[in-house]
Design a protein around this motif. Structure first.
Motif, PDB file in Angstrom:
ATOM      1  N   ILE A 148      -1.814  -4.019  -5.679  1.00  0.00           N
ATOM      2  CA  ILE A 148      -1.478  -5.415  -5.362  1.00  0.00           C
ATOM      3  C   ILE A 148      -0.906  -5.466  -3.939  1.00  0.00           C
ATOM      4  O   ILE A 148       0.237  -5.083  -3.710  1.00  0.00           O
ATOM      5  N   PRO A 149      -1.727  -5.914  -2.967  1.00  0.00           N
ATOM      6  CA  PRO A 149      -1.230  -5.974  -1.600  1.00  0.00           C
ATOM      7  C   PRO A 149      -0.338  -7.204  -1.388  1.00  0.00           C
ATOM      8  O   PRO A 149      -0.753  -8.318  -1.693  1.00  0.00           O
ATOM      9  N   VAL A 150       0.867  -6.962  -0.898  1.00  0.00           N
ATOM     10  CA  VAL A 150       1.794  -8.080  -0.627  1.00  0.00           C
ATOM     11  C   VAL A 150       2.426  -7.915   0.755  1.00  0.00           C
ATOM     12  O   VAL A 150       3.521  -8.400   1.005  1.00  0.00           O
ATOM     13  N   ALA A 151       1.709  -7.207   1.652  1.00  0.00           N
ATOM     14  CA  ALA A 151       2.314  -6.861   2.940  1.00  0.00           C
ATOM     15  C   ALA A 151       2.014  -7.872   4.043  1.00  0.00           C
ATOM     16  O   ALA A 151       2.485  -7.716   5.166  1.00  0.00           O
ATOM     17  N   GLY A 152       1.258  -8.908   3.731  1.00  0.00           N
ATOM     18  CA  GLY A 152       0.872  -9.884   4.761  1.00  0.00           C
ATOM     19  C   GLY A 152       2.066 -10.698   5.251  1.00  0.00           C
ATOM     20  O   GLY A 152       3.122 -10.742   4.612  1.00  0.00           O
ATOM     21  N   LEU A 153       1.872 -11.358   6.389  1.00  0.00           N
ATOM     22  CA  LEU A 153       2.971 -12.100   7.021  1.00  0.00           C
ATOM     23  C   LEU A 153       3.189 -13.475   6.403  1.00  0.00           C
ATOM     24  O   LEU A 153       4.252 -14.070   6.562  1.00  0.00           O
ATOM     25  N   GLY A 154       2.194 -14.002   5.725  1.00  0.00           N
ATOM     26  CA  GLY A 154       2.345 -15.312   5.083  1.00  0.00           C
ATOM     27  C   GLY A 154       2.555 -16.431   6.068  1.00  0.00           C
ATOM     28  O   GLY A 154       3.326 -17.361   5.823  1.00  0.00           O
ATOM     29  N   THR A 155       1.830 -16.404   7.186  1.00  0.00           N
ATOM     30  CA  THR A 155       2.073 -17.407   8.233  1.00  0.00           C
ATOM     31  C   THR A 155       1.742 -18.835   7.785  1.00  0.00           C
ATOM     32  O   THR A 155       2.328 -19.785   8.276  1.00  0.00           O
ATOM     33  N   ARG A 156       0.808 -18.960   6.815  1.00  0.00           N
ATOM     34  CA  ARG A 156       0.458 -20.311   6.349  1.00  0.00           C
ATOM     35  C   ARG A 156       1.604 -20.963   5.609  1.00  0.00           C
ATOM     36  O   ARG A 156       1.590 -22.150   5.355  1.00  0.00           O
ATOM     37  N   PHE A 157       2.581 -20.165   5.213  1.00  0.00           N
ATOM     38  CA  PHE A 157       3.676 -20.721   4.422  1.00  0.00           C
ATOM     39  C   PHE A 157       5.002 -20.747   5.171  1.00  0.00           C
ATOM     40  O   PHE A 157       6.072 -20.887   4.564  1.00  0.00           O
ATOM     41  N   PRO A 171       9.600 -13.431   0.750  1.00  0.00           N
ATOM     42  CA  PRO A 171       8.155 -13.189   0.641  1.00  0.00           C
ATOM     43  C   PRO A 171       7.471 -14.364  -0.055  1.00  0.00           C
ATOM     44  O   PRO A 171       7.998 -14.892  -1.043  1.00  0.00           O
ATOM     45  N   LYS A 172       6.303 -14.769   0.435  1.00  0.00           N
ATOM     46  CA  LYS A 172       5.622 -15.918  -0.194  1.00  0.00           C
ATOM     47  C   LYS A 172       5.288 -15.617  -1.652  1.00  0.00           C
ATOM     48  O   LYS A 172       5.194 -16.508  -2.483  1.00  0.00           O
ATOM     49  N   GLU A 173       5.133 -14.338  -1.996  1.00  0.00           N
ATOM     50  CA  GLU A 173       4.828 -13.953  -3.386  1.00  0.00           C
ATOM     51  C   GLU A 173       6.016 -14.194  -4.310  1.00  0.00           C
ATOM     52  O   GLU A 173       5.888 -14.114  -5.525  1.00  0.00           O
ATOM     53  N   ARG A 212       4.224   1.601   1.639  1.00  0.00           N
ATOM     54  CA  ARG A 212       4.414   0.729   2.794  1.00  0.00           C
ATOM     55  C   ARG A 212       3.185   0.659   3.683  1.00  0.00           C
ATOM     56  O   ARG A 212       2.624   1.684   4.041  1.00  0.00           O
ATOM     57  N   GLN A 213       2.786  -0.560   4.010  1.00  0.00           N
ATOM     58  CA  GLN A 213       1.800  -0.740   5.068  1.00  0.00           C
ATOM     59  C   GLN A 213       2.629  -1.009   6.318  1.00  0.00           C
ATOM     60  O   GLN A 213       3.320  -2.031   6.403  1.00  0.00           O
ATOM     61  N   LYS A 214       2.591  -0.090   7.263  1.00  0.00           N
ATOM     62  CA  LYS A 214       3.565  -0.191   8.367  1.00  0.00           C
ATOM     63  C   LYS A 214       3.242  -1.301   9.365  1.00  0.00           C
ATOM     64  O   LYS A 214       4.128  -1.810  10.029  1.00  0.00           O
ATOM     65  N   LYS A 215       1.954  -1.653   9.482  1.00  0.00           N
ATOM     66  CA  LYS A 215       1.583  -2.776  10.367  1.00  0.00           C
ATOM     67  C   LYS A 215       0.616  -3.669   9.606  1.00  0.00           C
ATOM     68  O   LYS A 215      -0.232  -3.148   8.878  1.00  0.00           O
ATOM     69  N   PRO A 216       0.688  -4.994   9.777  1.00  0.00           N
ATOM     70  CA  PRO A 216      -0.244  -5.881   9.056  1.00  0.00           C
ATOM     71  C   PRO A 216      -1.639  -5.844   9.673  1.00  0.00           C
ATOM     72  O   PRO A 216      -2.055  -6.766  10.353  1.00  0.00           O
ATOM     73  N   LEU A 217      -2.363  -4.760   9.430  1.00  0.00           N
ATOM     74  CA  LEU A 217      -3.676  -4.565  10.057  1.00  0.00           C
ATOM     75  C   LEU A 217      -4.815  -5.100   9.201  1.00  0.00           C
ATOM     76  O   LEU A 217      -5.962  -4.727   9.388  1.00  0.00           O
ATOM     77  N   GLY A 218      -4.476  -5.918   8.214  1.00  0.00           N
ATOM     78  CA  GLY A 218      -5.530  -6.539   7.415  1.00  0.00           C
ATOM     79  C   GLY A 218      -5.564  -6.020   5.995  1.00  0.00           C
ATOM     80  O   GLY A 218      -4.994  -4.980   5.664  1.00  0.00           O
ATOM     81  N   LEU A 219      -6.279  -6.782   5.155  1.00  0.00           N
ATOM     82  CA  LEU A 219      -6.361  -6.454   3.724  1.00  0.00           C
ATOM     83  C   LEU A 219      -7.024  -5.093   3.496  1.00  0.00           C
ATOM     84  O   LEU A 219      -6.570  -4.301   2.663  1.00  0.00           O
ATOM     85  N   LEU A 270      -4.953  -9.775  -5.430  1.00  0.00           N
ATOM     86  CA  LEU A 270      -4.201 -10.248  -4.272  1.00  0.00           C
ATOM     87  C   LEU A 270      -2.922 -10.937  -4.728  1.00  0.00           C
ATOM     88  O   LEU A 270      -2.928 -11.715  -5.692  1.00  0.00           O
ATOM     89  N   GLY A 271      -1.856 -10.634  -3.992  1.00  0.00           N
ATOM     90  CA  GLY A 271      -0.528 -11.105  -4.387  1.00  0.00           C
ATOM     91  C   GLY A 271      -0.322 -12.604  -4.287  1.00  0.00           C
ATOM     92  O   GLY A 271       0.707 -13.121  -4.724  1.00  0.00           O
ATOM     93  N   ASP A 272      -1.301 -13.321  -3.716  1.00  0.00           N
ATOM     94  CA  ASP A 272      -1.118 -14.769  -3.606  1.00  0.00           C
ATOM     95  C   ASP A 272      -2.263 -15.542  -4.268  1.00  0.00           C
ATOM     96  O   ASP A 272      -2.417 -16.737  -4.044  1.00  0.00           O
ATOM     97  N   ASP A 273      -3.080 -14.850  -5.049  1.00  0.00           N
ATOM     98  CA  ASP A 273      -4.189 -15.522  -5.742  1.00  0.00           C
ATOM     99  C   ASP A 273      -3.879 -15.602  -7.233  1.00  0.00           C
ATOM    100  O   ASP A 273      -3.797 -14.576  -7.908  1.00  0.00           O
TER     101      ASP A 273
HETATM  102  P1  UTP Z   1      -3.812 -13.398   3.319  1.00  0.00           P
HETATM  103  O1  UTP Z   1      -4.490 -13.495   4.622  1.00  0.00           O
HETATM  104  O2  UTP Z   1      -4.014 -14.449   2.295  1.00  0.00           O
HETATM  105  O3  UTP Z   1      -2.253 -13.270   3.494  1.00  0.00           O
HETATM  106  O4  UTP Z   1      -4.090 -11.977   2.684  1.00  0.00           O
HETATM  107  P2  UTP Z   1      -1.287 -13.265   4.712  1.00  0.00           P
HETATM  108  O5  UTP Z   1      -1.825 -12.512   5.875  1.00  0.00           O
HETATM  109  O6  UTP Z   1       0.029 -12.838   4.170  1.00  0.00           O
HETATM  110  O7  UTP Z   1      -1.172 -14.832   4.936  1.00  0.00           O
HETATM  111  P3  UTP Z   1      -1.406 -15.815   6.141  1.00  0.00           P
HETATM  112  O8  UTP Z   1      -2.899 -15.937   6.262  1.00  0.00           O
HETATM  113  O9  UTP Z   1      -0.721 -15.247   7.350  1.00  0.00           O
HETATM  114  O10 UTP Z   1      -0.747 -17.059   5.663  1.00  0.00           O
HETATM  115  C1  UTP Z   1      -4.403 -11.783   1.319  1.00  0.00           C
HETATM  116  C2  UTP Z   1      -3.473 -10.768   0.689  1.00  0.00           C
HETATM  117  O11 UTP Z   1      -3.498  -9.541   1.398  1.00  0.00           O
HETATM  118  C3  UTP Z   1      -2.196  -9.135   1.760  1.00  0.00           C
HETATM  119  C4  UTP Z   1      -1.354 -10.404   1.743  1.00  0.00           C
HETATM  120  O12 UTP Z   1      -0.004 -10.094   1.443  1.00  0.00           O
HETATM  121  C5  UTP Z   1      -2.025 -11.230   0.653  1.00  0.00           C
HETATM  122  O13 UTP Z   1      -1.504 -10.930  -0.612  1.00  0.00           O
HETATM  123  N1  UTP Z   1      -2.242  -8.505   3.094  1.00  0.00           N
HETATM  124  C6  UTP Z   1      -2.862  -9.126   4.121  1.00  0.00           C
HETATM  125  C7  UTP Z   1      -1.639  -7.272   3.253  1.00  0.00           C
HETATM  126  O14 UTP Z   1      -1.061  -6.696   2.311  1.00  0.00           O
HETATM  127  N2  UTP Z   1      -1.675  -6.699   4.491  1.00  0.00           N
HETATM  128  C8  UTP Z   1      -2.296  -7.282   5.545  1.00  0.00           C
HETATM  129  O15 UTP Z   1      -2.314  -6.691   6.653  1.00  0.00           O
HETATM  130  C9  UTP Z   1      -2.905  -8.535   5.351  1.00  0.00           C
END
Ligand code: UTP
Length: 289
Positions: free
Chosen positions: A8-17, A25-27, A102-109, A129-132
């Motif tokens: 379950i990836p939850v490392a994203g920045l959540g910029t939309r929120f 965390p948005k989760e 830990r995902q050390k940098k938000p380099l994508g899903l 996905l942690g937000d779906d």
């Molecule tokens: P999203 O693109 O929906 O999440 O990624 P985000 O990057 O957190 O949100 P925005 O777009 O900036 O608002 C889908 C899932 O993948 C995880 C996010 O946490 C989310 O659960 N993710 C995304 C990671 O774990 N690492 C990443 O580098 C990017």
């Protein structure tokens, strides 16, 4: 092989929120009476998963704490004779074994999933996905595991979206091999308008063969400079075959403000203590629109 592990990836920045997701965390945002992530872990548990691997980043400790045992809370609730609540909190901390990576940098899903490679090992696994959020019975993950057990190849969950929205998703092209099951021929990440006639969009549930880790290793950063899962999925589907599955249920993108509001309404209308009063309230609101 059986699917036992969930990533379950939850490392994203959540910029939309933002600003809500700046310090929380948005989760961890609440849908009725529990955070989004709890529904997702509960879906994994109800689908027979035995171990959850959370991909986290700086600032996401609240998620780990949510599933941890809180000794102080347990004592206080027991002293106050709130036995049922104390029992509920203990149940939450015993839901399932959770490992964090830990995902050390938000380099994508794609990169987030790749960081789980050593913990997953050589077995198929599910990604949620942690937000779906998906409302369905049986749970979406269970439906997918049943299909995986039949086809023994990777399975991605898809839903049909309006043509004008396809550019926001990973899109699958292929042939129906039976009801709700498509053998994947082609995949595109956020296709430009007019480049596909398919309306089948990948949502946040995947069952993947461990070969995906090699594919992710070889994937160069794509759209937005991130390591895209879709590129590696396409390579995997070319190597071994892959199925897209039109699951039964309703999916909510709870990482998006409108999707989150829709999720709250749908989940509240299913909540046994709230549904009656809440639907009365909604009718009243609607009558004033
Ligand atoms: P999203 O693109 O929906 O999440 O990624 P985000 O990057 O957190 O949100 P925005 O777009 O900036 O608002 C889908 C899932 O993948 C995880 C996010 O946490 C989310 O659960 N993710 C995304 C990671 O774990 N690492 C990443 O580098 C990017």
């Amino acid at each position: 092989m059986r699917v036992r592990k969930a990533v379950i990836p939850v490392a994203g920045l959540g910029t939309r929120f933002l600003p809500a997701s700046k310090a929380i965390p948005k989760e961890m945002l609440t849908v009725v009476d529990r955070p989004t992530i709890q529904y997702i872990v509960e879906e994994a548990v109800a689908s027979g998963i035995e171990e959850v691997i959370l991909i986290t980043s700086e600032g996401k400790a609240a998620i780990e704490n949510h599933f941890d045992y809180n000794f102080h809370l347990d004592i206080v609730l027991s002293q106050k004779k709130k036995t049922k609540l104390a029992e509920e909190m203990r149940h939450l901390s015993n839901l399932i074994d959770i490992v964090s990576v830990r995902q050390k940098k938000p380099l994508g899903l794609g990169h987030a999933i790749w960081t789980a490679r050593n913990v997953v090992g050589q077995e198929p696994f599910v990604v949620l996905l942690g937000d779906d959020l998906v409302l369905s019975e049986p749970p979406c993950t269970k439906q997918m595991i049943d299909l995986f057990n039949e086809v023994q190849e990777s399975v991605v969950a898809v839903q049909r979206v309006p043509q004008e929205e396809t550019f926001q998703y990973g899109i699958v092209e292929g042939k129906h091999v039976k009801n709700r099951v498509i053998k994947v021929d082609r995949m595109m990440e956020k296709p430009a308008p007019g480049t596909t006639s398919s309306d089948m969009a990948i949502i946040g549930r995947y069952i993947l063969e461990p070969d995906i880790f090699d594919m992710l290793e070889k994937t160069t950063p794509g759209h937005g400079g991130e390591i895209q899962l879709t590129d590696a999925l396409l390579a995997l589907s070319n190597k071994r075959g892959m199925y897209a599955f039109e699951f039964e249920g309703t999916r909510f993108d709870a990482g998006d403000k409108l999707g989150y509001l829709k999720a709250i309404i749908a989940f509240a209308l299913r909540h046994p203590d709230l549904c009656e009063d809440f639907s009365e309230h909604l009718k009243e609101v609607a009558s004033h629109l």
